[in-house]
Design a protein around this motif. Structure first.
Motif, mmCIF file in Angstrom:
data_model
loop_
_atom_site.group_PDB
_atom_site.id
_atom_site.type_symbol
_atom_site.label_atom_id
_atom_site.label_comp_id
_atom_site.label_asym_id
_atom_site.label_seq_id
_atom_site.Cartn_x
_atom_site.Cartn_y
_atom_site.Cartn_z
ATOM 1 N N SER A 1 9.968 -9.870 0.656
ATOM 2 C CA SER A 1 10.210 -9.428 2.089
ATOM 3 C C SER A 1 11.666 -9.609 2.320
ATOM 4 C CB SER A 1 9.665 -10.574 2.972
ATOM 5 O OG SER A 1 9.989 -11.695 2.327
ATOM 6 N N GLY A 2 12.489 -10.110 1.306
ATOM 7 C CA GLY A 2 13.801 -10.035 1.291
ATOM 8 C C GLY A 2 14.692 -8.984 0.810
ATOM 9 N N LEU A 3 14.030 -8.008 0.242
ATOM 10 C CA LEU A 3 14.603 -6.564 -0.221
ATOM 11 C C LEU A 3 14.419 -5.575 0.908
ATOM 12 C CD1 LEU A 3 13.429 -6.517 -3.899
ATOM 13 C CD2 LEU A 3 15.704 -7.123 -2.981
ATOM 14 N N TYR A 4 15.358 -4.363 0.976
ATOM 15 C CA TYR A 4 15.094 -3.517 1.866
ATOM 16 C C TYR A 4 13.831 -2.522 1.179
ATOM 17 C CZ TYR A 4 19.479 -4.227 3.795
ATOM 18 O OH TYR A 4 20.515 -4.619 4.661
ATOM 19 N N TYR A 5 13.157 -1.880 2.255
ATOM 20 C CA TYR A 5 12.097 -0.911 2.039
ATOM 21 C C TYR A 5 12.504 0.081 0.736
ATOM 22 C CZ TYR A 5 9.326 3.265 2.194
ATOM 23 O OH TYR A 5 8.401 4.318 2.040
ATOM 24 N N PRO B 1 -0.603 -4.715 6.141
ATOM 25 C CA PRO B 1 0.219 -3.617 6.433
ATOM 26 C C PRO B 1 1.631 -4.044 6.280
ATOM 27 C CG PRO B 1 -1.501 -3.849 8.204
ATOM 28 C CD PRO B 1 -1.584 -5.158 7.089
ATOM 29 N N HIS B 2 2.131 -5.272 6.351
ATOM 30 C CA HIS B 2 3.459 -5.548 6.206
ATOM 31 C C HIS B 2 3.936 -5.337 4.875
ATOM 32 C CE1 HIS B 2 6.661 -8.324 5.091
ATOM 33 N NE2 HIS B 2 7.295 -7.866 6.111
ATOM 34 N N ASP B 3 2.844 -5.954 4.149
ATOM 35 C CA ASP B 3 3.163 -5.807 2.672
ATOM 36 C C ASP B 3 2.933 -4.716 1.987
ATOM 37 O OD1 ASP B 3 3.632 -8.609 2.925
ATOM 38 O OD2 ASP B 3 1.964 -9.130 1.535
ATOM 39 N N CYS B 4 2.450 -3.415 2.818
ATOM 40 C CA CYS B 4 2.432 -2.156 2.366
ATOM 41 C C CYS B 4 4.009 -1.545 2.393
ATOM 42 C CB CYS B 4 1.721 -1.217 3.359
ATOM 43 S SG CYS B 4 -0.144 -1.434 3.275
ATOM 44 N N HIS B 5 4.821 -1.942 3.159
ATOM 45 C CA HIS B 5 6.261 -1.475 2.947
ATOM 46 C C HIS B 5 7.237 -2.555 2.250
ATOM 47 C CE1 HIS B 5 7.180 -3.693 6.806
ATOM 48 N NE2 HIS B 5 6.055 -2.945 7.378
ATOM 49 N N HIS B 6 6.628 -3.882 2.026
ATOM 50 C CA HIS B 6 7.367 -4.792 1.369
ATOM 51 C C HIS B 6 6.368 -5.543 0.338
ATOM 52 C CE1 HIS B 6 10.367 -4.310 4.495
ATOM 53 N NE2 HIS B 6 11.168 -4.979 3.932
#
Lengths: 256, 256
Positions: free
Chosen positions: B132-136, B123-128
């Motif tokens: 992970s260092g970029l904004y959604y 789920p975290h990777d669904c928005h990233h």
């Protein structure tokens, strides 16, 4: 339990790729343990598929498992790479001595989990950023973008972290991560770096040339030179990298 | 070691989000353990930053840690959510009794790791999905694509798996995953499903209506009704979901 002590270890993993199963193999090989491996047994893939498809009968003791690698040992059937490594680590002497260092197990486990997160799971997602169920070819632009970020930011971050671990007092003497002795965390870091050398040769070579992570690269070398590991790496049991976690795609072999 | 037994537990985690720290909090709360939490202490964020930036002095015992959550307890400083949960599970009675079921620890650990993989990290990777260092906002189309795959394929796959675990004999009597008693794996699955209800309300509601995962949803309810957990969820210590692992974006709230 004598029966468990003498029972063979059975690795259930896909044939054809080192994959996550390789971490399990390295622990078994380093310890000189007797084991079977579905990657090399006739009908082995059927056993993997039975687990993956949920067709293994309920044994009344072990919860169903979702995915390989799976370790069967006496009446134990467990999954999850870091979990199997903990089990094997305790059975095969690849963890700190719990009598002398009762919390060493947790410290080593944290190191293995961190290596698997950043140097195995993240590389996998470099060629599968959108969906593990889609082909690489269906997510190529996204893979390029993710790989660029990985080799520029994530890979150096994790290598810098492990260099720091190797420089800390808790690593003890010698080339190992914790307590001056080889643990399964060292085998994990070896395998991760080895796969990354295959997947991102330009980026890893550049990091090696820069010399800021010399202890990490020395650990890789020290593991490769362990007599049993060296023999294993030369054997046919050591499979070539192909379409597993660590893959070589020229367009992802980015010089950061 | 009496000193360790009486020592308070100190959670080091970011303020402002439940995040991965929430799994640690739930274990501590269920056990009624005394603990401090940098999310609520003055200057707490500075302690998190000191760890993240590598500015914590070498204590000679513990390897450096890369990221929170971090647990400090007596002379132990360890990271990695599933690792901290193992440590707390053994100390707080949230694992099978090792004397009666010496391999239960590994079976429970596999369940927690699988829940964290598929119901927290994915789920975290669904928005990233890219970095992970970029904004959604820098990876919105990719997030949409990944989320569509997640709610259609991955989420049902993992819930089906846990339903199967709950139907297996090894789960024992009652609503829990393993051995007829609450373990930290139940708390992990609760928190994951709770976060997913917030992040993908349409997809989770549809799965709940379909009735194929009724034991998973019943487990969520059973954890929420534990007296100490119920009191915790009502308290100000239970933070609201915001920009952590589980995020609500209308465009990702897909009805599969």
């Amino acid at each position: 339990m004598a029966a468990a002590k003498d029972a063979p270890y059975n690795l259930v993993y896909w044939p054809g790729i080192p994959g996550r199963g390789e971490h399990i193999r390295l622990a078994l090989e380093e310890a000189g343990a007797k084991y079977t491996d579905t990657a090399f047994s006739e009908g082995g893939v059927d056993e993997v598929l039975a687990f993956v498809q949920g067709n293994v009968p309920d044994d009344g003791i072990n919860p169903p498992v979702l995915a390989p690698p799976i370790l069967k040992h006496a009446d134990v059937v467990i999954s999850q790479t870091p979990n199997i490594l903990q089990y094997l680590g305790s059975h095969l002497g690849l963890v700190p001595d719990a009598d002398k260092d009762r919390n060493g197990l947790y410290r080593v486990n944290a190191l293995a989990l961190t290596a698997l997160d950043g140097l195995s799971n993240e590389p996998h997602d470099c060629h599968h950023p959108i969906a593990s169920g889609l082909y690489y070819e269906d997510q190529k632009p996204e893979s390029k973008r993710r790989s660029e970020d990985y080799v520029k930011n994530r890979l150096p971050k994790f290598l810098t972290y492990f260099e720091r671990v190797l420089q800390s007092k808790s690593s003890g003497d010698g080339p190992w991560l914790y307590g001056g002795r080889l643990t399964y965390a060292d085998l994990v870091l070896f395998q991760c770096l080895d796969g990354l050398k295959f997947m991102f040769p330009k980026a890893v070579a550049k990091l090696e040339r820069e010399g800021k992570h010399s202890k990490v690269f020395a650990l890789h070398q020290a593991v490769a030179e362990r007599p049993r590991i060296a023999a294993y790496l030369e054997s046919s049991r050591r499979q070539k990298y192909s379409n597993g976690i660590y893959r070589y795609y020229e367009e992802l072999d980015i010089e950061p």
